[in-house]
Design a protein around this motif. Structure first.
Motif, PDB file in Angstrom:
ATOM      1  N   LEU A 179       0.822  -1.201   0.000  1.00 52.14           N
ATOM      2  CA  LEU A 179       0.000   0.000   0.000  1.00 52.14           C
ATOM      3  C   LEU A 179       0.864   1.262   0.000  1.00 52.14           C
ATOM      4  CD1 LEU A 179      -2.634   1.581   0.247  1.00 52.14           C
ATOM      5  CD2 LEU A 179      -2.551   1.193   2.721  1.00 52.14           C
ATOM      6  N   ARG A 180       1.886   1.287   0.810  1.00 50.63           N
ATOM      7  CA  ARG A 180       2.756   2.466   0.851  1.00 50.63           C
ATOM      8  C   ARG A 180       3.486   2.674  -0.471  1.00 50.63           C
ATOM      9  NH1 ARG A 180       4.882   1.211   6.997  1.00 50.63           N
ATOM     10  NH2 ARG A 180       3.226   2.413   8.067  1.00 50.63           N
ATOM     11  N   ASP A 181       3.917   1.593  -1.089  1.00 51.51           N
ATOM     12  CA  ASP A 181       4.569   1.721  -2.385  1.00 51.51           C
ATOM     13  C   ASP A 181       3.580   2.188  -3.450  1.00 51.51           C
ATOM     14  OD1 ASP A 181       6.967   1.166  -4.127  1.00 51.51           O
ATOM     15  OD2 ASP A 181       5.534  -0.227  -5.050  1.00 51.51           O
ATOM     16  N   MET A 269      -3.710   6.100   8.237  1.00 50.22           N
ATOM     17  CA  MET A 269      -3.902   6.565   9.609  1.00 50.22           C
ATOM     18  C   MET A 269      -4.313   5.412  10.519  1.00 50.22           C
ATOM     19  SD  MET A 269      -3.180   9.755  10.061  1.00 50.22           S
ATOM     20  CE  MET A 269      -4.059  10.052  11.585  1.00 50.22           C
ATOM     21  N   THR A 270      -5.185   4.545  10.030  1.00 55.71           N
ATOM     22  CA  THR A 270      -5.556   3.355  10.805  1.00 55.71           C
ATOM     23  C   THR A 270      -4.350   2.440  10.999  1.00 55.71           C
ATOM     24  OG1 THR A 270      -7.771   3.507   9.836  1.00 55.71           O
ATOM     25  CG2 THR A 270      -7.204   1.453  10.956  1.00 55.71           C
ATOM     26  N   ILE A 271      -3.504   2.332   9.972  1.00 56.85           N
ATOM     27  CA  ILE A 271      -2.287   1.512  10.085  1.00 56.85           C
ATOM     28  C   ILE A 271      -1.349   2.103  11.138  1.00 56.85           C
ATOM     29  CG2 ILE A 271      -0.196   0.830   8.853  1.00 56.85           C
ATOM     30  CD1 ILE A 271      -1.927   0.528   6.351  1.00 56.85           C
ATOM     31  N   LYS A 272      -1.252   3.416  11.199  1.00 60.27           N
ATOM     32  CA  LYS A 272      -0.410   4.048  12.209  1.00 60.27           C
ATOM     33  C   LYS A 272      -0.926   3.760  13.617  1.00 60.27           C
ATOM     34  CE  LYS A 272       1.693   8.486  13.400  1.00 60.27           C
ATOM     35  NZ  LYS A 272       1.780   9.942  13.056  1.00 60.27           N
ATOM     36  N   MET A 273      -2.229   3.829  13.796  1.00 57.92           N
ATOM     37  CA  MET A 273      -2.810   3.480  15.092  1.00 57.92           C
ATOM     38  C   MET A 273      -2.545   2.018  15.424  1.00 57.92           C
ATOM     39  SD  MET A 273      -6.456   5.493  14.679  1.00 57.92           S
ATOM     40  CE  MET A 273      -7.119   4.777  16.169  1.00 57.92           C
ATOM     41  N   ASN A 276       1.081   1.692  16.613  1.00 64.99           N
ATOM     42  CA  ASN A 276       1.234   2.181  17.993  1.00 64.99           C
ATOM     43  C   ASN A 276       0.669   1.176  18.991  1.00 64.99           C
ATOM     44  OD1 ASN A 276       2.424   4.545  17.091  1.00 64.99           O
ATOM     45  ND2 ASN A 276       0.483   5.670  17.023  1.00 64.99           N
ATOM     46  N   ALA A 277      -0.473   0.569  18.645  1.00 66.05           N
ATOM     47  CA  ALA A 277      -1.056  -0.446  19.529  1.00 66.05           C
ATOM     48  C   ALA A 277      -0.147  -1.671  19.614  1.00 66.05           C
ATOM     49  CB  ALA A 277      -2.437  -0.845  19.017  1.00 66.05           C
ATOM     50  N   ARG A 278       0.487  -2.010  18.511  1.00 67.91           N
ATOM     51  CA  ARG A 278       1.418  -3.145  18.527  1.00 67.91           C
ATOM     52  C   ARG A 278       2.611  -2.856  19.429  1.00 67.91           C
ATOM     53  NH1 ARG A 278       6.555  -3.972  17.971  1.00 67.91           N
ATOM     54  NH2 ARG A 278       6.569  -2.301  16.412  1.00 67.91           N
ATOM     55  N   LEU A 279       3.128  -1.623  19.392  1.00 64.94           N
ATOM     56  CA  LEU A 279       4.254  -1.252  20.252  1.00 64.94           C
ATOM     57  C   LEU A 279       3.849  -1.293  21.725  1.00 64.94           C
ATOM     58  CD1 LEU A 279       7.177  -0.198  20.371  1.00 64.94           C
ATOM     59  CD2 LEU A 279       6.249   2.119  20.237  1.00 64.94           C
ATOM     60  N   GLU A 280       2.678  -0.776  22.056  1.00 63.60           N
ATOM     61  CA  GLU A 280       2.199  -0.811  23.442  1.00 63.60           C
ATOM     62  C   GLU A 280       1.976  -2.255  23.899  1.00 63.60           C
ATOM     63  OE1 GLU A 280      -1.272   1.554  23.653  1.00 63.60           O
ATOM     64  OE2 GLU A 280      -0.231   3.474  23.398  1.00 63.60           O
ATOM     65  N   PHE A 281       1.427  -3.062  23.022  1.00 63.91           N
ATOM     66  CA  PHE A 281       1.204  -4.469  23.371  1.00 63.91           C
ATOM     67  C   PHE A 281       2.509  -5.182  23.673  1.00 63.91           C
ATOM     68  CE2 PHE A 281       1.145  -8.820  21.541  1.00 63.91           C
ATOM     69  CZ  PHE A 281       0.407  -9.440  22.531  1.00 63.91           C
ATOM     70  N   GLU A 319      -5.575  -6.483  18.727  1.00 66.37           N
ATOM     71  CA  GLU A 319      -6.324  -7.380  17.834  1.00 66.37           C
ATOM     72  C   GLU A 319      -7.463  -6.649  17.135  1.00 66.37           C
ATOM     73  OE1 GLU A 319      -7.512 -10.599  20.284  1.00 66.37           O
ATOM     74  OE2 GLU A 319      -5.529 -11.581  20.278  1.00 66.37           O
ATOM     75  N   ARG A 320      -8.107  -5.724  17.833  1.00 71.19           N
ATOM     76  CA  ARG A 320      -9.195  -4.974  17.212  1.00 71.19           C
ATOM     77  C   ARG A 320      -8.673  -4.099  16.070  1.00 71.19           C
ATOM     78  NH1 ARG A 320     -10.368  -2.275  21.201  1.00 71.19           N
ATOM     79  NH2 ARG A 320      -9.571  -0.229  20.616  1.00 71.19           N
ATOM     80  N   LEU A 321      -7.565  -3.408  16.295  1.00 66.48           N
ATOM     81  CA  LEU A 321      -7.006  -2.558  15.249  1.00 66.48           C
ATOM     82  C   LEU A 321      -6.437  -3.383  14.098  1.00 66.48           C
ATOM     83  CD1 LEU A 321      -5.315   0.236  17.377  1.00 66.48           C
ATOM     84  CD2 LEU A 321      -7.285   0.469  15.874  1.00 66.48           C
ATOM     85  N   ARG A 322      -5.904  -4.534  14.386  1.00 70.26           N
ATOM     86  CA  ARG A 322      -5.416  -5.387  13.306  1.00 70.26           C
ATOM     87  C   ARG A 322      -6.571  -5.832  12.418  1.00 70.26           C
ATOM     88  NH1 ARG A 322      -2.448 -10.914  14.885  1.00 70.26           N
ATOM     89  NH2 ARG A 322      -4.562 -11.275  15.720  1.00 70.26           N
ATOM     90  N   SER A 323      -7.701  -6.148  13.016  1.00 73.94           N
ATOM     91  CA  SER A 323      -8.877  -6.509  12.231  1.00 73.94           C
ATOM     92  C   SER A 323      -9.363  -5.323  11.394  1.00 73.94           C
ATOM     93  CB  SER A 323      -9.990  -6.993  13.159  1.00 73.94           C
ATOM     94  OG  SER A 323     -11.163  -7.277  12.439  1.00 73.94           O
ATOM     95  N   ASP A 324      -9.335  -4.120  11.972  1.00 78.38           N
ATOM     96  CA  ASP A 324      -9.749  -2.931  11.225  1.00 78.38           C
ATOM     97  C   ASP A 324      -8.843  -2.682  10.025  1.00 78.38           C
ATOM     98  OD1 ASP A 324     -11.729  -2.625  13.089  1.00 78.38           O
ATOM     99  OD2 ASP A 324     -10.715  -1.017  14.206  1.00 78.38           O
ATOM    100  N   VAL A 325      -7.549  -2.858  10.208  1.00 78.76           N
ATOM    101  CA  VAL A 325      -6.606  -2.642   9.108  1.00 78.76           C
ATOM    102  C   VAL A 325      -6.841  -3.657   7.993  1.00 78.76           C
ATOM    103  CG1 VAL A 325      -4.162  -2.755   8.480  1.00 78.76           C
ATOM    104  CG2 VAL A 325      -4.859  -1.523  10.525  1.00 78.76           C
ATOM    105  N   THR A 326      -7.063  -4.898   8.356  1.00 80.85           N
ATOM    106  CA  THR A 326      -7.310  -5.938   7.345  1.00 80.85           C
ATOM    107  C   THR A 326      -8.547  -5.621   6.515  1.00 80.85           C
ATOM    108  OG1 THR A 326      -6.298  -7.581   8.812  1.00 80.85           O
ATOM    109  CG2 THR A 326      -7.648  -8.403   7.002  1.00 80.85           C
ATOM    110  N   ILE A 327      -9.613  -5.184   7.183  1.00 82.04           N
ATOM    111  CA  ILE A 327     -10.853  -4.860   6.471  1.00 82.04           C
ATOM    112  C   ILE A 327     -10.656  -3.644   5.572  1.00 82.04           C
ATOM    113  CG2 ILE A 327     -13.230  -4.089   6.785  1.00 82.04           C
ATOM    114  CD1 ILE A 327     -13.301  -5.769   9.350  1.00 82.04           C
TER     115      ILE A 327
END
Length: 387
Positions: A179-181, A269-273, A276-281, A319-327
């Motif tokens: 996506l970034r590329d 923006m959702t990927i950035k969130m 950050n959630a992955r780093l906190e986890f 896990e919630r944000l990972r699901s949001d990113v996938t969708i």
């Protein structure tokens, strides 16, 4: 005369006991006190002796009547005080103490200074408690933020130096990198399309000015009127087709801009969130693992339980944000294909029709994609708006 004086002195003396009640003295006692009274000059008594032998108004009752009257005319001094207070409009409760009566009078009578002091002190105490509660809440928020920032910074440094482990979703990470590329390449397409629009707009303006010049020269040069007239008509036709093509290119640029700077940016923006959630986890996971490796005393067990709760909270968020990113990645891919299919077809048909000189096909292309051209000068403000 001596007998009358002695009887008067005996009549004026009213003995009082400790309870404020009158008592009857024996006749011998009254005569003995009368004999001990010393008289001064004729017609005057010793005032000090009268005050000593007289009744104490603060401790006794007041006699209403002359000396030697009966006890039926005695009015207690407390009744007089109650009467005075009733005259001032203050209720009296005989069974209550003086302190409680003053407190009730302060509450019932707003004019008494004690009531205003009581209300002002209570309001100030409530304000202090509210301020203290807000300060404690802000302190707790700052404390949590500080602890979270410290743990995340520690985890980030550990990952950068290769000392800490990180949670990786290989499939999702690959999609994010694609996506970034794609966004970088589409931004380049958008930049080139805008440059083409600017250059083509300049060319259309030049053709318009050239057509006007040819038309003017055809009027002023009779020997070259036909030649100048043909070129003026050609330039005006090219200018009209160029404006039509500009409308198609502007629509193409607008659609690409929406796709890149809104749709893709929202997903990023959702990927950035999510990152950050992955780093906190990972930070709370490392903290929990470190505590589990230590001793198991009472204090450590309490800390482990608190860390376990925080770890579970961060895990659910991750896990919630990972699901949001996938969708969002899935929907973005579908939307990108749909939009680009339409825009690329528009761009190809419009460019081909323009350079082929097919004005009808060019206009048909704009109708096919529901593109409406603005009339010349529509973007310019009216003379009323310029005032």
């Amino acid at each position: 005369m001596t007998d009358s004086i002695m009887s008067k002195a005996a009549t004026m003396e009213i003995p009082i006991n400790s309870n404020g009640d009158t008592r009857t003295l024996g006749e011998d006692d009254g005569l003995e006190q009368a004999r001990n009274v010393q008289w001064g000059p004729p017609g005057q008594r010793d005032l000090q002796q009268v005050m000593v032998s007289g009744p104490n108004l603060n401790e006794t009752s007041i006699v209403s009547g002359g000396y030697g009257g009966t006890t039926e005319g005695i009015i207690p001094t407390s009744s007089i005080k109650d009467l005075r207070m009733k005259c001032k409009g203050i209720s009296v409760a005989p069974s209550r103490s003086a302190a409680s009566r003053i407190a009730s009078q302060s509450d019932d009578c707003p004019g008494i200074p004690g009531s205003s002091m009581h209300h002002s002190s209570s309001s100030s105490m409530m304000a202090e408690e509210a301020t203290r509660g807000v300060a404690v809440e802000k302190f707790d928020m700052m404390k949590k933020w500080g602890m979270n920032t410290y743990k995340c910074t520690k985890q980030m440094i550990s990952e950068r130096f290769g000392r800490g482990s990180r949670t990786v979703d290989l499939e999702l990470e690959a999609q994010i990198e694609v996506l970034r590329d794609t966004k970088r390449k589409y931004e380049n397409v958008l930049r080139l399309a805008r440059a083409l629009t600017n250059h083509f707009y300049s060319m259309v303006q030049t053709q318009h000015a050239l057509g006007d010049t040819f038309a003017d020269l055809s009027q002023k040069s009779p020997e070259l009127r036909d030649e100048f007239g043909y070129n003026a008509e050609t330039q005006k036709l090219l200018c009209k087709n160029g404006e039509t093509l500009l409308g198609a290119i502007n629509f193409f640029v607008s659609s690409i801009n929406t796709l890149v700077n809104k749709t893709m940016e929202d997903t990023l923006m959702t990927i950035k969130m999510y990152e950050n959630a992955r780093l906190e986890f990972d930070a709370y996971r490392a903290d929990l693992e470190e505590l589990n490796m230590g001793p198991r005393d009472a204090v450590t067990m309490a800390r482990i339980e608190a860390a376990q709760q925080q770890y579970q909270i961060q895990k659910d968020k991750y896990e919630r944000l990972r699901s949001d990113v996938t969708i969002k990645l899935k929907f973005l891919e579908e939307n990108k294909v749909k939009v680009m299919h339409k825009q690329l077809l528009l761009f190809h048909n419009a460019i081909s029709a323009y350079f082929a000189g097919n004005q009808q096909q060019l206009e048909q292309t704009l109708k096919q994609f529901n593109i409406k051209l603005k009339p010349p000068g529509a973007d310019k403000p009216s003379w009323l708006e310029e005032q």
